[in-house]
Design a protein around this motif. Structure first.
Motif, PDB file in Angstrom:
ATOM      1  N   ALA A  89       0.958  -1.196  -0.105  1.00 21.27           N
ATOM      2  CA  ALA A  89      -0.125   0.070  -0.071  1.00 21.27           C
ATOM      3  C   ALA A  89       0.701   1.288   0.087  1.00 21.27           C
ATOM      4  O   ALA A  89       0.622   2.054  -0.688  1.00 21.27           O
ATOM      5  N   VAL A  90       1.871   1.292   0.742  1.00 21.52           N
ATOM      6  CA  VAL A  90       2.797   2.332   0.914  1.00 21.52           C
ATOM      7  C   VAL A  90       3.323   2.499  -0.659  1.00 21.52           C
ATOM      8  O   VAL A  90       3.593   3.888  -1.068  1.00 21.52           O
ATOM      9  N   ALA A  91       3.876   1.704  -1.104  1.00 25.85           N
ATOM     10  CA  ALA A  91       4.702   1.673  -2.587  1.00 25.85           C
ATOM     11  C   ALA A  91       3.578   2.139  -3.540  1.00 25.85           C
ATOM     12  O   ALA A  91       3.882   3.127  -4.504  1.00 25.85           O
ATOM     13  N   THR A  92       2.378   1.594  -3.418  1.00 23.70           N
ATOM     14  CA  THR A  92       1.503   2.266  -4.496  1.00 23.70           C
ATOM     15  C   THR A  92       1.212   3.802  -4.180  1.00 23.70           C
ATOM     16  O   THR A  92       0.919   4.524  -4.929  1.00 23.70           O
ATOM     17  N   ALA A  93       0.810   4.137  -2.890  1.00 20.88           N
ATOM     18  CA  ALA A  93       0.657   5.630  -2.620  1.00 20.88           C
ATOM     19  C   ALA A  93       1.724   6.440  -2.907  1.00 20.88           C
ATOM     20  O   ALA A  93       1.451   7.696  -3.193  1.00 20.88           O
ATOM     21  N   PHE A  94       2.975   5.965  -2.774  1.00 16.89           N
ATOM     22  CA  PHE A  94       4.178   6.949  -2.987  1.00 16.89           C
ATOM     23  C   PHE A  94       4.359   7.298  -4.416  1.00 16.89           C
ATOM     24  O   PHE A  94       4.961   8.176  -4.985  1.00 16.89           O
ATOM     25  N   VAL A  95       3.542   6.520  -5.406  1.00 16.15           N
ATOM     26  CA  VAL A  95       3.496   6.807  -6.911  1.00 16.15           C
ATOM     27  C   VAL A  95       1.985   6.962  -7.164  1.00 16.15           C
ATOM     28  O   VAL A  95       1.683   6.750  -8.213  1.00 16.15           O
ATOM     29  N   SER A  96       1.293   7.788  -6.370  1.00 13.86           N
ATOM     30  CA  SER A  96      -0.213   7.849  -6.612  1.00 13.86           C
ATOM     31  C   SER A  96      -0.193   8.504  -7.846  1.00 13.86           C
ATOM     32  O   SER A  96      -1.461   8.344  -8.678  1.00 13.86           O
ATOM     33  N   GLU A  97       0.647   9.502  -8.358  1.00 17.60           N
ATOM     34  CA  GLU A  97       0.192  10.361  -9.473  1.00 17.60           C
ATOM     35  C   GLU A  97       0.537   9.609 -10.665  1.00 17.60           C
ATOM     36  O   GLU A  97      -0.232   9.787 -11.657  1.00 17.60           O
ATOM     37  N   ARG A  98       1.168   8.276 -10.614  1.00 14.07           N
ATOM     38  CA  ARG A  98       1.126   7.549 -11.842  1.00 14.07           C
ATOM     39  C   ARG A  98       0.225   6.540 -11.932  1.00 14.07           C
ATOM     40  O   ARG A  98       0.062   6.110 -12.958  1.00 14.07           O
ATOM     41  N   PRO A 356      12.769   5.750  -7.042  1.00 15.85           N
ATOM     42  CA  PRO A 356      11.440   4.970  -7.836  1.00 15.85           C
ATOM     43  C   PRO A 356      10.354   5.971  -7.589  1.00 15.85           C
ATOM     44  O   PRO A 356       9.152   5.390  -8.201  1.00 15.85           O
ATOM     45  N   ALA A 357      10.218   6.826  -6.925  1.00 13.87           N
ATOM     46  CA  ALA A 357       9.112   7.514  -6.569  1.00 13.87           C
ATOM     47  C   ALA A 357       9.379   9.260  -6.219  1.00 13.87           C
ATOM     48  O   ALA A 357      10.756   9.207  -6.053  1.00 13.87           O
ATOM     49  N   GLN A 358       8.666   9.935  -6.362  1.00 10.12           N
ATOM     50  CA  GLN A 358       9.103  11.133  -5.728  1.00 10.12           C
ATOM     51  C   GLN A 358       8.941  11.199  -4.266  1.00 10.12           C
ATOM     52  O   GLN A 358       7.970  11.708  -3.466  1.00 10.12           O
ATOM     53  N   ALA A 359       9.823  10.414  -3.671  1.00 12.29           N
ATOM     54  CA  ALA A 359       9.926  10.118  -2.379  1.00 12.29           C
ATOM     55  C   ALA A 359       9.766  11.304  -1.434  1.00 12.29           C
ATOM     56  O   ALA A 359       9.581  11.060  -0.095  1.00 12.29           O
ATOM     57  N   LEU A 360      10.645  12.333  -1.689  1.00 12.37           N
ATOM     58  CA  LEU A 360      11.134  13.517  -0.920  1.00 12.37           C
ATOM     59  C   LEU A 360       9.577  14.133  -0.669  1.00 12.37           C
ATOM     60  O   LEU A 360       9.374  14.447   0.571  1.00 12.37           O
ATOM     61  N   ASP A 361       8.803  14.237  -1.779  1.00 15.81           N
ATOM     62  CA  ASP A 361       7.804  14.936  -1.564  1.00 15.81           C
ATOM     63  C   ASP A 361       6.640  13.789  -0.825  1.00 15.81           C
ATOM     64  O   ASP A 361       6.262  14.798   0.252  1.00 15.81           O
ATOM     65  N   HIS A 362       6.504  12.892  -1.192  1.00 15.34           N
ATOM     66  CA  HIS A 362       5.387  11.907  -0.468  1.00 15.34           C
ATOM     67  C   HIS A 362       5.970  11.929   0.948  1.00 15.34           C
ATOM     68  O   HIS A 362       5.121  11.864   1.964  1.00 15.34           O
ATOM     69  N   GLY A 363       7.194  11.645   1.253  1.00 15.97           N
ATOM     70  CA  GLY A 363       7.850  11.396   2.625  1.00 15.97           C
ATOM     71  C   GLY A 363       7.529  12.434   3.532  1.00 15.97           C
ATOM     72  O   GLY A 363       6.855  12.234   4.476  1.00 15.97           O
ATOM     73  N   THR A 364       7.861  13.545   2.858  1.00 16.79           N
ATOM     74  CA  THR A 364       7.664  14.852   3.687  1.00 16.79           C
ATOM     75  C   THR A 364       6.233  15.089   4.009  1.00 16.79           C
ATOM     76  O   THR A 364       5.952  15.463   5.120  1.00 16.79           O
ATOM     77  N   GLY A 365       5.379  14.835   2.982  1.00 16.77           N
ATOM     78  CA  GLY A 365       4.073  14.970   3.308  1.00 16.77           C
ATOM     79  C   GLY A 365       3.448  14.167   4.387  1.00 16.77           C
ATOM     80  O   GLY A 365       2.627  14.857   5.111  1.00 16.77           O
ATOM     81  N   TYR A 366       3.605  13.069   4.632  1.00 19.95           N
ATOM     82  CA  TYR A 366       3.309  12.137   5.629  1.00 19.95           C
ATOM     83  C   TYR A 366       3.843  12.685   6.921  1.00 19.95           C
ATOM     84  O   TYR A 366       3.448  12.702   7.865  1.00 19.95           O
ATOM     85  N   LEU A 367       5.174  13.049   6.893  1.00 23.65           N
ATOM     86  CA  LEU A 367       5.597  13.661   8.046  1.00 23.65           C
ATOM     87  C   LEU A 367       5.139  14.971   8.589  1.00 23.65           C
ATOM     88  O   LEU A 367       5.085  15.221   9.850  1.00 23.65           O
ATOM     89  N   ILE A 368       4.680  15.802   7.829  1.00 24.50           N
ATOM     90  CA  ILE A 368       4.016  16.922   8.061  1.00 24.50           C
ATOM     91  C   ILE A 368       2.708  16.625   8.617  1.00 24.50           C
ATOM     92  O   ILE A 368       2.182  17.259   9.850  1.00 24.50           O
TER      93      ILE A 368
END
Length: 464
Positions: A89-98, A356-368
């Protein structure tokens, strides 16, 4: 108004808990004993890369889920629910835009003039998705309006990478030289307690953030992922955009779930008064503009917290809050290039690589989102006062590069997994949406958003 800093935990985290999750949770000020509530399952080979992207991704989602579970327990009077994170689920959400499809159509993630380009002495990464950034880039390089990729490539090959970078910066365009790994690090999160004002009571709620009012002044991915997560958890999220700044409607179709969206001209006294009315009863403000960009509208954190004691203000920027690049524009792809991630993930022929994902964006989003939830909890357990939280894509990049674990010897092949398990379809004003499901996982938590995204900028500027 007084301020007292909350120390940020070091990168080291104690066993036996998952170390990245323990570090993120400590940085957010979370009680260490709650880490025993967290477990992981699902495919281990997702988000393969030289850098530990899977570990970052699951840790940020786990921290957000645990913060939601903690606030849920506070409001219900029960025990903190178990947190169980599915790596698929995490991997799928981290490329949700794709994964997004709009009536069967696949949105375009990057415009033709966005990407890596060879220069006279190396490589640069450009970002020209927005028309005004594209136009500024072409003007900075002396190219005519409407010039295409071939013309851009030819011009960039004639100049050094740093010359291109600075020329673009001076013109308000976006190009960053691909750099080696930097020794400069930035904190994962900075938290300040401001004053001693009591926060607005919330009372019992079926969802952790039910009744919480969130003013969303963010764009693109990281900030909207944070507020999308808060909307999932019951918050009344109202996104406010300026009248004169365009937004990609496809991007909003991905990150607008659960929210409402409006537009205001903050230079106009009438619209400024509307915003002040919203702020008067808001609990949370999340901003995602360059440092200082909103100050002229009375939205500097110190001013906000002076006028509205007890508010939670979360800020996001690209390049960190100190240093010569602090005020520069930036996006995930550009930060990857500028801090050495693109070099680390490069391919054998010398071309830079990407995560493999815009992980800085998605990861920072969940941290916020996690930080906001923790602040809401802390305010209601005898730690009053407003909160000022600061995050940056560069801070998340520092953690990925230096705080989670060493880079491996090469790309690691991910074991097959089927993202269809975490894909859903729903009707919306945009049409039939095929989208990634939220990855947050705690016992009794929501499995999907309560509403699809509405049309960007078309809602009333009012709380529900």
């Amino acid at each position: 108004m007084t301020e007292s800093p909350t120390p940020v935990a070091p990168f080291d985290a104690p066993a036996p808990h998952d170390a990245p999750t323990a570090h993120a949770w400590a940085a957010l000020g979370g009680p260490a004993d709650l880490l025993e509530r967290v477990s992981f399952h699902g495919p281990d080979g997702v988000l393969p890369a030289r850098l530990p992207v899977r570990q970052l991704a699951r840790a940020t989602v786990a921290a957000c889920s645990l913060a939601a579970a903690e606030l849920s327990a506070l409001r219900s009077g029960g025990r903190v629910p178990a947190v169980r994170i599915d790596q698929g689920a995490v991997a799928t959400a981290f490329v949700s835009e794709r994964h997004l499809r709009i009536d069967g159509r696949t949105p375009v993630s990057f415009a033709p003039l966005s990407g890596f380009w060879q220069t006279a002495d190396g490589w640069v990464r450009t970002h020209a998705n927005y028309p005004h950034h594209r136009d500024r880039l072409l003007t900075a390089l002396g190219l005519p309006a409407g010039a295409g990729p071939e013309a851009l490539a030819g011009t960039l090959r004639e100049h050094p990478a740093e010359w291109i970078q600075e020329r673009a910066h001076e013109a308000g365009a976006l190009a960053v030289a691909v750099a080696p790994v930097s020794g400069t690090t930035h904190p994962l999160v900075e938290t300040r307690v401001v004053g001693t004002a009591a926060a607005r009571p919330l009372g019992p709620g079926g969802l952790p953030a039910e009744g919480v009012r969130v003013l969303d002044l963010t764009r693109v991915i990281a900030g909207p992922v944070a507020t999308r997560s808060l909307a999932l958890l019951g918050a009344d999220v109202l996104r406010v955009d300026p009248l004169r700044l365009p937004e990609a409607e496809d991007a909003h179709a991905d990150t607008g779930f659960g929210k409402r969206s409006t537009r205001l001209d903050l230079a106009a006294p009438g619209d400024r008064a509307v915003l002040e009315g919203l702020l008067a009863t808001a609990d949370v403000v999340v901003t995602g503009y360059r440092p200082g960009a909103l100050d002229a509208f009375g939205l500097a954190p110190a001013e906000l917290l002076d006028r509205h004691p007890g508010l939670v203000v979360a800020q996001l920027c690209a390049w960190g809050w100190t240093g010569p690049w602090a005020g520069r524009r930036g996006f995930d792809s550009l930060v990857q290039a500028g801090v050495g991630i693109a070099a680390t993930e490069g391919v054998a022929d010398g071309r830079p690589g990407v995560l493999p994902a815009q992980a800085l964006d998605h990861g920072t989003g969940y941290l916020i989102a996690a930080g906001v939830l923790r602040a809401l909890t802390d305010q209601r357990i005898g730690r009053p006062g407003g909160r000022h939280l600061r995050y940056s894509l560069a801070g998340t990049a520092s953690w990925l590069q230096h705080g989670i674990g060493p880079a491996g010897p090469g790309p690691v092949a991910g074991e097959p997994y089927d993202p269809q398990h975490w894909i859903a379809e729903t009707d919306s004003p945009y049409g039939r949406l095929r989208h990634a499901l939220p990855p947050l996982g705690y016992e009794g938590g929501p499995a999907d958003w309560s509403r699809p995204p509405g049309r960007w900028g078309t809602d009333a500027a009012a709380w529900r």
